[in-house]
Write a protein that holds these residues in place. Sequence first.
Motif, mmCIF file in Angstrom:
data_model
loop_
_atom_site.group_PDB
_atom_site.id
_atom_site.type_symbol
_atom_site.label_atom_id
_atom_site.label_comp_id
_atom_site.label_asym_id
_atom_site.label_seq_id
_atom_site.Cartn_x
_atom_site.Cartn_y
_atom_site.Cartn_z
ATOM 1 N N ASN A 50 -30.528 10.163 65.770
ATOM 2 C CA ASN A 50 -31.715 10.937 66.131
ATOM 3 C C ASN A 50 -32.167 11.783 64.935
ATOM 4 N N LYS A 53 -34.499 9.903 62.708
ATOM 5 C CA LYS A 53 -35.868 9.864 63.256
ATOM 6 C C LYS A 53 -36.571 11.203 63.034
ATOM 7 N N GLN A 54 -35.844 12.279 63.303
ATOM 8 C CA GLN A 54 -36.432 13.618 63.134
ATOM 9 C C GLN A 54 -36.751 13.888 61.659
ATOM 10 N N GLU A 57 -39.897 12.138 60.644
ATOM 11 C CA GLU A 57 -41.090 12.794 61.183
ATOM 12 C C GLU A 57 -41.384 14.141 60.515
ATOM 13 N N ILE A 129 -38.242 24.602 61.880
ATOM 14 C CA ILE A 129 -37.830 23.792 63.033
ATOM 15 C C ILE A 129 -37.043 24.710 63.948
ATOM 16 N N VAL A 134 -32.397 19.787 67.209
ATOM 17 C CA VAL A 134 -33.080 18.960 66.215
ATOM 18 C C VAL A 134 -32.529 19.266 64.823
ATOM 19 N N ILE A 138 -30.685 16.636 62.287
ATOM 20 C CA ILE A 138 -31.143 16.409 60.905
ATOM 21 C C ILE A 138 -29.991 16.647 59.933
#
Length: 146
Positions: A50, A53-54, A57, A129, A134, A138
């Motif tokens: 994940n 993906k974060q 983005e 963030i 999240v 990361i």
Amino acid sequence: MHQTIIHKSNRLPMLGWGLCIVIATGCQHQPPAERPAVTLPVYSQGDADNGKKQYEEACLKCHKLQPGNNEKGPQLLRIYGAKSALLTDYQYTDALKNSNMTWTAENLDKYIAHPKQTIPGTRMRSDPIADAKVRQDIIAYISTLR
């Protein structure tokens, strides 16, 4: 008796040799700056899949992952566990150079959450963030980039 003096210029051959020297020595490609290998264990308190993906983005538009590929921000390959402002091919702010920060999970978490509070004078432009999960994800992903 009139004497004609002919001046020969030695500048042209000298310019030619000078240009050859510059080309021969000045065009040697310097390898991109790289951080040393990561020695910290992979950060296990987040989901690296994940996190990838974060990262893509939220971070990838400014922070690439290949040596020599610095954009708005420095590339982040092997940032985990490294000292701040380590790359010689990126122009860091004095604030980051003087921070003497090591990018541990704790310091990355603080910086990603509040860059300008963590290192006043940084030019990190992205929004902080706020979501701790999240950030952990990361950091888990970044810790796998070896």
